[in-house]
Structures are given as C-alpha cells and as structure tokens.
Design a protein around this motif. Structure first.
Motif, PDB file in Angstrom:
ATOM      1  N   ARG A 230      -6.593  -3.824  35.248  1.00 56.27           N
ATOM      2  CA  ARG A 230      -6.212  -4.772  34.193  1.00 56.27           C
ATOM      3  C   ARG A 230      -5.007  -4.278  33.384  1.00 56.27           C
ATOM      4  O   ARG A 230      -4.481  -4.995  32.554  1.00 56.27           O
ATOM      5  N   LYS A 231      -4.613  -3.041  33.634  1.00 64.38           N
ATOM      6  CA  LYS A 231      -3.421  -2.529  32.935  1.00 64.38           C
ATOM      7  C   LYS A 231      -2.141  -3.027  33.617  1.00 64.38           C
ATOM      8  O   LYS A 231      -1.062  -2.908  33.070  1.00 64.38           O
ATOM      9  N   SER A 232      -2.292  -3.541  34.861  1.00 60.23           N
ATOM     10  CA  SER A 232      -1.094  -3.971  35.595  1.00 60.23           C
ATOM     11  C   SER A 232      -0.598  -5.332  35.106  1.00 60.23           C
ATOM     12  O   SER A 232      -1.290  -6.053  34.408  1.00 60.23           O
ATOM     13  N   THR A 233       0.637  -5.642  35.502  1.00 57.91           N
ATOM     14  CA  THR A 233       1.219  -6.948  35.200  1.00 57.91           C
ATOM     15  C   THR A 233       1.637  -7.605  36.516  1.00 57.91           C
ATOM     16  O   THR A 233       2.395  -6.974  37.257  1.00 57.91           O
ATOM     17  N   MET A 312      -8.103  -7.322  28.188  1.00 58.86           N
ATOM     18  CA  MET A 312      -9.206  -6.379  27.986  1.00 58.86           C
ATOM     19  C   MET A 312     -10.076  -6.881  26.839  1.00 58.86           C
ATOM     20  O   MET A 312      -9.587  -7.534  25.925  1.00 58.86           O
ATOM     21  N   GLU A 313     -11.364  -6.578  26.936  1.00 56.10           N
ATOM     22  CA  GLU A 313     -12.280  -6.904  25.847  1.00 56.10           C
ATOM     23  C   GLU A 313     -12.807  -5.593  25.281  1.00 56.10           C
ATOM     24  O   GLU A 313     -13.037  -4.638  26.021  1.00 56.10           O
ATOM     25  N   GLU A 314     -13.016  -5.622  23.996  1.00 56.96           N
ATOM     26  CA  GLU A 314     -13.553  -4.429  23.318  1.00 56.96           C
ATOM     27  C   GLU A 314     -14.892  -4.017  23.932  1.00 56.96           C
ATOM     28  O   GLU A 314     -15.166  -2.832  24.119  1.00 56.96           O
ATOM     29  N   LEU A 315     -15.720  -5.019  24.262  1.00 54.67           N
ATOM     30  CA  LEU A 315     -17.055  -4.704  24.758  1.00 54.67           C
ATOM     31  C   LEU A 315     -17.057  -4.332  26.240  1.00 54.67           C
ATOM     32  O   LEU A 315     -18.085  -3.971  26.781  1.00 54.67           O
ATOM     33  N   SER A 316     -15.899  -4.454  26.910  1.00 56.88           N
ATOM     34  CA  SER A 316     -15.837  -4.046  28.315  1.00 56.88           C
ATOM     35  C   SER A 316     -15.357  -2.608  28.433  1.00 56.88           C
ATOM     36  O   SER A 316     -15.243  -2.080  29.537  1.00 56.88           O
ATOM     37  N   HIS A 317     -15.044  -2.006  27.309  1.00 52.96           N
ATOM     38  CA  HIS A 317     -14.481  -0.657  27.312  1.00 52.96           C
ATOM     39  C   HIS A 317     -15.527   0.364  27.763  1.00 52.96           C
ATOM     40  O   HIS A 317     -16.644   0.385  27.253  1.00 52.96           O
ATOM     41  N   CYS A 318     -15.134   1.192  28.688  1.00 58.51           N
ATOM     42  CA  CYS A 318     -16.016   2.222  29.234  1.00 58.51           C
ATOM     43  C   CYS A 318     -15.841   3.470  28.364  1.00 58.51           C
ATOM     44  O   CYS A 318     -15.019   4.316  28.649  1.00 58.51           O
ATOM     45  N   TYR A 319     -16.597   3.538  27.289  1.00 55.43           N
ATOM     46  CA  TYR A 319     -16.343   4.566  26.262  1.00 55.43           C
ATOM     47  C   TYR A 319     -16.999   5.912  26.574  1.00 55.43           C
ATOM     48  O   TYR A 319     -16.724   6.913  25.949  1.00 55.43           O
ATOM     49  N   TRP A 320     -17.897   5.949  27.536  1.00 49.34           N
ATOM     50  CA  TRP A 320     -18.693   7.158  27.766  1.00 49.34           C
ATOM     51  C   TRP A 320     -18.059   8.051  28.832  1.00 49.34           C
ATOM     52  O   TRP A 320     -17.238   7.595  29.641  1.00 49.34           O
ATOM     53  N   TYR A 359      -3.522  -0.916  27.175  1.00 48.88           N
ATOM     54  CA  TYR A 359      -3.436  -2.175  27.937  1.00 48.88           C
ATOM     55  C   TYR A 359      -2.174  -2.968  27.555  1.00 48.88           C
ATOM     56  O   TYR A 359      -2.032  -4.116  27.926  1.00 48.88           O
ATOM     57  N   ARG A 360      -1.318  -2.345  26.757  1.00 46.52           N
ATOM     58  CA  ARG A 360      -0.006  -2.900  26.365  1.00 46.52           C
ATOM     59  C   ARG A 360      -0.129  -4.365  25.906  1.00 46.52           C
ATOM     60  O   ARG A 360       0.494  -5.263  26.451  1.00 46.52           O
ATOM     61  N   VAL A 361      -0.963  -4.582  24.897  1.00 44.56           N
ATOM     62  CA  VAL A 361      -1.192  -5.963  24.472  1.00 44.56           C
ATOM     63  C   VAL A 361      -0.155  -6.406  23.447  1.00 44.56           C
ATOM     64  O   VAL A 361       0.453  -5.577  22.771  1.00 44.56           O
ATOM     65  N   ASP A 362       0.053  -7.712  23.378  1.00 45.53           N
ATOM     66  CA  ASP A 362       0.972  -8.276  22.392  1.00 45.53           C
ATOM     67  C   ASP A 362       0.240  -8.621  21.107  1.00 45.53           C
ATOM     68  O   ASP A 362       0.826  -8.684  20.039  1.00 45.53           O
ATOM     69  N   CYS A 363      -1.045  -8.913  21.227  1.00 47.64           N
ATOM     70  CA  CYS A 363      -1.832  -9.206  20.025  1.00 47.64           C
ATOM     71  C   CYS A 363      -3.319  -9.039  20.349  1.00 47.64           C
ATOM     72  O   CYS A 363      -3.697  -8.909  21.515  1.00 47.64           O
ATOM     73  N   ALA A 364      -4.105  -9.023  19.296  1.00 50.09           N
ATOM     74  CA  ALA A 364      -5.554  -8.941  19.483  1.00 50.09           C
ATOM     75  C   ALA A 364      -6.186 -10.173  18.840  1.00 50.09           C
ATOM     76  O   ALA A 364      -5.695 -10.674  17.823  1.00 50.09           O
ATOM     77  N   ILE A 365      -7.231 -10.672  19.478  1.00 63.32           N
ATOM     78  CA  ILE A 365      -7.972 -11.796  18.878  1.00 63.32           C
ATOM     79  C   ILE A 365      -9.376 -11.289  18.574  1.00 63.32           C
ATOM     80  O   ILE A 365     -10.051 -10.743  19.450  1.00 63.32           O
TER      81      ILE A 365
END
Lengths: 443, 346
Positions: A230-233, A312-320, A359-365
């Motif tokens: 998901r980091k790709s364009t 990307m979603e905050e809750l999809s983040h693999c934090y562990w 994830y090189r985002v332009d904005c967050a919602i």
C-alpha cells in the motif's frame, strides 16, 4: 464546489440492498453469507470472500454450539488462547457490524431503548445489547474482555454476563508500561488461560499456545507484506473502505491457522492486480483514522471517483513485533503493551504521524464515531501532531453503525471543500517546485 | 476552581473519589478538589471534545482561568484519561497519573499499592515518604470518614437534611480539615432539624458526580426526603476505613479498591447490593437516579438498577444532568409528580 442534490450524483451511488426493509435474524444472515458468499461477494478465492466465508462459518458453529462459545473482543484480547483450545470465539462488536451492514439495526436499537440504556452510549454496544435481548446472538459459555480502548465495551460485557448468567472475566490492562504492570497483566492472562482450559476440558499448559503464536507470527509477516504494498503508487485497495473492514473483522481469526491464509490471499491478490495495472493512479493519498461506517456508505466510491484513495487505516497498522512461541504469555503481554491505541493520546498521535509519513499521505480523515469518547477526546492532539508535519486532518463525524443520521450529501459537501483546498495546495507546491507560480519569487 | 484556597503552590488538584487524599496530606500538601463550579456555560472550548461528560468539560473550562500547579488524574474513565492528555498539552504544570485498576483482586491491590508508592515519590521529588507521616494522615482521614458517616447516619434517620450535609462536605473539600470539622460540629449542635424535615416519602439518591446543590434542593423542595445516597462525594466517599497496620500503601490500596464501588469498577452486583441495603435499612420508598450525561460508566448501570428495583416494586425516577440550568424546571415537575406517585403508593 459541486452541487449534489438534483444532479443525479446521489442516485448514482444509491445501492439497493436485498435486506433493506426486511426483518432478518442474525443467524439467517450468517447462514446466508456462509452458503452463498461466492454469489454475495462475486470474487471466489479472494481474501474478502475467504474472510466472510470463515467468519460466517465460525458464527454458524457458535449458533450450533459445536464447541464451548467464548465471547471476547478480538481486537484487544489475545485470540491465540481461544483458538489453541479449540473454543469458538464470538465478538459482539463484529456481529453488530453485520447487523448494521444488513440494515437490521432498528429493532436492536429499539430493544436496547426499551431496556433503558441511554441513547448517548455507543450505538455498537446498544445494537449488541438489543440483539442479546432479542435472542439474536449465539449464547456464550464464558465472557472475557479487557479494559483498554473504551469503557463501554467492559460495561456492555457486564450486562451480557448478567443477561446470560455466565462468568465474566475482565483483564485489567494497566496504562503505564512498568515491570510491575507487566507482571500484573501476565498474572491475569494466566488466570484467564486456566479458566479457558477448564472450559475446553484440556489440561492448562502454556506450551499449548506455541502453535497459535507461531501462526500469529506467520500472519504478521503476510500482513506486513500486504501493508507494504500500500506504500506504492498507485496504491492497491479494496472497494468501500474494504481494507478497514477486512482488517477489523479479520482480528477474529488472529492466532488461528486461517489468519495467515487471509493475508496471503490479500497479498497475492494485490500483487497480481498491481501487475495487471488494475488500480488507477490516485490524486490524493489518505490516511483513515479511527472508525468507518459499517453500513453501505457510498462515500468511498465517491472519493475514489475523485482520485482520493485511502492508502492506510489506523486500525490496520501492524503495531506489534515478532512474538516468541517459547514464551507465549510474555509475548502476549508485549503485544498488548505495544498497542498504540492503548492509554495516553500522545502515543496514538505519534503513530498517526509515522503512518502518514511512511504511506506518504496528502491528508488524514478522522471518522469520529460520535459516542466514542476515547477516540474523539484525543482529536486535538492528533490534529496538532499531524499539522505540525504539514498534514491536514479532516474531521468527519457520524455514527458508524446506525445509518439513520448519515447525511451523504452533507458529508460529500464537507469533503469536497477540503479536497478542493488540498488540490490547490498540491498544485501550488508543484508550481513552486517548477518555478511557474504566480505572484511571488521562488525562494 | 476553588477560589477560597490560597494561591500557594502546595495544592494538589484532584478529581476522582478514588484518589487517596492521605498521600498528599502526609507530604504537607493540600488536596484541592476541582469541581469546575458544577456548571457549563458559554461557548464550548474547541480543544475538548463536546460529547465528553460535562464534569470533565466544566473542569477543563474552569482550569483555563485558574488551576493548581499540581494535578492528579486517575484512570477512572475514558473522559478523565483524555482530560489528563489535554491538560498536559494545554496547561502544563506538574501532572500526575494514577493507574487505577478496575478490579479489586489481591493482585490488583498490590499493583495499585505500587502505583501509589510511585505517586508519593513523585510528589516528594523521588524520595520515599516517611511511613509515620503516612500513618498520621491515614488516621486523620479515618477520623474524617467517621465524622461524615456520623452525619450521613443522621440523614438516614431524618435528623439532618441531606442538602445540609452535602453542603458541609463541599466546605470540607474547600477548607482545612481541622477548623472545618469543628465549625460543622458546632453548627450541627446549634441546629435542631427534628420536626422541620417534613413527613415526605424517603428516597435514595443515586448519581456519579453531583456538584449541583440546586438539584438536591429541588428534590427536597418537591417534598421528598433523601435518606441515603450512592454518589461519588456522598456516602461512598466515606465508606470503609483504611485498616491500620502493615504496609501503608497496601492498606490504602486495599481500602480504595474494596470500598463501596462506583460504576467504573467491575461488578455492578456489589453496587446494587449496597443500594438495596440502604434502601431497606432506611425504609426508602423510591430511588432517584441523577445520571451524568455522556458518562458511559454510569449509563450502562442504569438498566440494571431499573431492572433490579422494578422487580422489587420500588418506584424509580431517572433525571439527566447535563450541567446546565435549562432542565431544572422540567426536573421540578418530574420530581413533584414522583412525590405524588410515592404518596399514593403506586
């Protein structure tokens, strides 16, 4: 800004659901999905189809009581314990989402109102309580959850335990990561594991968890690979914020042999579609924070039409980190303490910034589920942290499970204004870079 | 914020009834309860989420004007944890956090004892506090608890109006203990409430944070007599002494986790038992619940309380407190109607 009413745009996104206007039991919904998931999702063999086939099968098994049923909260409780002992997990928050997706929330909310639960509490919990009161849920043999994320979850479980007359175990998750806190948490996890072993009629041995932990590690590797894509364009995506739904519902499979398969399927599906150039180029890359509507909100199609893609979603983040199969309980403690949603908001804000950058985002919602105090209470900190890095935070407010108050036109107008501004900023930045801006010298 | 306090830096602001006041007292600090004046007025501060409980929002708003240098937050609910986060960013100062368990097992008691030990060290800039100082403050607070339990027992037998006692609790929270308790005792001896209390139906008042004296007055003006309460700064706050002996931190943790629980603790059954106990002991005819809007902890208990008392045939009135004065007129009407129901024996 575009006008949406009367120009046919709204109609374009209107979806007719077969269940809308019908009263259908949850058991029937799950049996239907299990039986006809290939026709429902039209993508046999996809990660999405696999997930819903398995989750509906697990729920049908719970209805048929094929093994003792444990109600839990899949996104916080170490699910390895349940899978390792051959118990059936049920998460009423996920089931409430299914009821919402099938437009069956009205009768549940009315049942919850009659019960006397105030309407300013979380709708997901009100739907679950209403469903329990209406005998819509598979009966539990034991309830276990944790204190972190939100107060309502623990309190709802208390109501459920009273309603079904079953034992309720609450893992008290400390918020400060200290040696004492870790020992306190580990002691509680051991007690829960002992109780679950009794329920499964299996002698309690920590080694039993090793296989489930190894499976969790396999899943983590596949999940990270899929997330990295998901980091790709252009960024691969699942329609209708499917990434969020898949990752949230997928928590039910954590620790089972099914979870690695789910993410392997997702990874290979996205790789293949990227090779086939199936994803159009995105104009705006978006980080989605917090919740997402579980009913059919066509806002995601609308965003996609404008080139705005949730990458990307905050809750999809693999934090562990990697878990150690030879020390399952200690590893579970590590994982629970590494949860970026746990505790103080600074940590969540830091993670949001890291995600935005990688994830090189332009904005967050930020989709603020109105009754969610713990998530929305942290908004100022999130906004400050992101804006300090030059990332705009767009706030959306709504109810994630109850579609009755969802005003698609208002939401689109709100987002449209932000996207226009964002487009201006991006064009401006490019003009600066090219030196073709008007009015000022390029520094 | 309490304007009567001297503007010295030895105050420690606290919010949750689970904060052991014994610790700052032992260190010569002045525990100061932050009430936010019990009211929300004017525009909502955009820095704080508008659907957090009004108690938390009112404290945040008041703190923008005046606040103690040190504040302690307990992990009592989501709103309080977020208030702590915002406080650090918006106001700074010395901010402490108590990781308060939601269960009361022996392991939870030991864990909380460690948390309290850490807090005491923080307050004393890293040094261990003297055990003797702690035991002195524990004895002192046990004396305060016994004193107020005495006043509440007079409320139970209709010898003192509930509103009078609640006002005295508020005064004790604002002024130094020694002089305040003496003044309250003198005042009590000079007053003779017998006969002035009315013969109205007795009720139990159940709430979380009820900082609005006017709501208590409305209940009494409607002809109801409060004979007991289940409220954060009411009888629950003074329930159970700290057992003297052993490790003072363990003793404190034990008392705070074992006392009459507030809705934040696991085990609504114990809370229901206590409510039922005072209802029966005091011969109350009904229960008035004043629930704090957007307080998830107490909201989820409401149906269970209703169910319990409905089965026993005990009438129950539910009032919503949003910290504004707009609902007071409606509350008066509902309270008067409830009094009539209780009178007519429905």
């Amino acid at each position: 800004m575009r006008a949406f009413e009367g120009d046919g745009t709204v109609d374009k996104y209107k979806t007719r659901l077969p269940l809308q206007g019908w009263s259908v039991s949850l058991e029937l919904i799950m049996r239907f999905i299990h039986r006809y998931q290939a026709s429902v999702f039209k993508k046999e063999g996809s990660a999405w189809s696999f997930l819903f086939r398995e989750v509906s099968r697990i729920t049908v098994d719970a209805f048929e009581r094929k093994a003792p049923v444990v109600w839990t909260t899949a996104y916080v409780f170490p699910m390895e314990m349940i899978w390792a002992l051959g118990l059936i997990p049920v998460d009423f928050e996920i089931l409430a989402g299914f009821l919402s997706a099938a437009y069956q929330t009205g009768p549940m909310l009315r049942a919850s109102d009659r019960f006397g639960l105030p309407q300013d509490t979380c709708t997901v919990h009100r739907i679950a309580v209403g469903a329990a009161l209406s005998d819509q849920l598979p009966r539990p043999d034991l309830i276990v959850t944790t204190t972190h994320y939100c107060d309502g979850k623990a309190k709802t479980n208390e109501i459920m335990a009273q309603r079904y007359g079953v034992e309720y175990l609450l893992v008290d998750m400390p918020l400060e990561d200290t040696e004492e806190a870790r020992a306190y948490l580990k002691g509680q996890l051991l007690l829960v594991f002992e109780r679950l072993s009794e329920l499964a009629k299996i002698p309690c041995r920590e080694e039993l968890l090793s296989e489930a932990v190894a499976s969790f590690n396999d899943m983590t590797r596949c999940m990270r690979r899929a997330n990295d894509l998901r980091k790709s364009t252009p960024c691969p995506f699942l329609p209708n914020n499917g990434g969020f739904i898949l990752n949230f519902v997928g928590t039910l499979l954590y620790g089972s042999h099914l979870a690695p398969t789910l993410y392997e399927l997702l990874d290979s599906q996205w790789r293949k579609e990227l090779e086939e150039r199936k994803f159009p180029q995105e104009k705006f890359r978006i980080l989605w924070l917090m919740a997402s509507p579980t009913f059919q909100a066509t806002i995601f199609e609308w965003l996609e039409d404008r080139g705005a893609r949730v990458v990307m979603e905050e809750l999809s983040h693999c934090y562990w980190g990697e878990m150690d199969p030879s020390r399952p309980l200690d590893s579970m403690v590590d994982r629970m303490f590494s949860n970026t949603f746990m505790g103080k908001a600074e940590r969540r804000a830091r993670t949001a910034v890291e995600l935005a950058k990688s994830y090189r985002v332009d904005c967050a919602i930020h989709f603020g589920h109105l009754p969610c105090r713990q998530a929305n209470g942290a908004l100022k900190l999130l906004r400050d942290a992101l804006e300090e890095e030059g990332i705009k935070l767009i706030q959306l407010e709504g109810d994630l499970a109850d579609p009755t108050g969802w005003d698609e036109v208002r939401v689109r107008n709100h987002l449209s204004a932000h996207l226009e501004m964002l487009q201006g900023e991006i064009s401006g930045r490019r003009a600066w870079a090219r030196g073709t801006h008007r009015g000022f010298e390029n520094p | 914020m309490e304007s009567h306090r001297p503007a010295s830096d030895n105050r420690v602001g606290w919010l949750c009834s689970y904060t052991p006041m014994e610790i700052p007292l032992a260190l010569g600090l002045l525990p100061t309860r932050m009430s936010g004046q019990g009211r929300i007025s004017g525009a909502t501060d955009p820095r704080i989420y508008h659907l957090l409980c009004p108690y938390v929002r009112s404290v945040f708003k008041a703190a923008a004007q005046l606040r103690p240098e040190r504040v302690v937050f307990a992990r009592c609910c989501d709103a309080m944890v977020r208030l702590h986060d915002l406080w650090k960013v918006c106001f700074g100062g010395k901010v402490h956090f108590l990781d308060l368990p939601k269960i009361s097992s022996p392991e939870a008691v030991s864990y909380f004892a460690n948390v309290l030990r850490g807090w005491a060290k923080e307050l004393r800039d890293g040094a261990e506090p003297e055990e003797e100082e702690l035991w002195d403050s524990i004895t002192e607070m046990n004396r305060v608890r016994a004193f107020f339990r005495g006043l509440f027992s007079e409320v139970a037998r209709r010898a003192l109006p509930y509103s009078w006692v609640r006002e005295r609790v508020r005064l004790w929270l604002e002024y130094p203990t020694e002089g305040t308790l003496k003044a309250i005792e003198e005042e009590r001896q000079a007053l003779h409430f017998d006969g002035k209390m009315g013969k109205g139906p007795g009720v139990i008042l159940s709430s979380t944070m009820l900082d609005q004296g006017e709501i208590v007055s409305l209940i009494e003006e409607a002809g109801l007599v409060v004979v007991g309460d289940d409220e954060c700064l009411g009888e629950r706050h003074f329930h159970m002494d700290v057992e003297e002996g052993g490790d003072p931190f363990e003793a404190l943790a034990h008392r705070y986790l074992q006392r009459w629980p507030c809705p934040r603790m696991k085990g609504v059954g114990r809370r229901l038992e206590e409510l039922e106990r005072i209802l029966e002991e005091r011969g109350a005819a009904g229960v008035v619940i004043v629930y704090l809007k957007f307080c998830d902890q107490s909201s989820f208990d409401i149906p269970l309380i209703q169910e319990k008392f409905r089965k026993k045939g005990v009438p129950l009135l539910l009032l919503e407190n949003d910290y504004t004065s707009s609902a007071l007129g409606q509350m008066r009407t509902r309270l008067e109607a409830f009094r009539e129901i209780l009178h007519e024996g429905f």
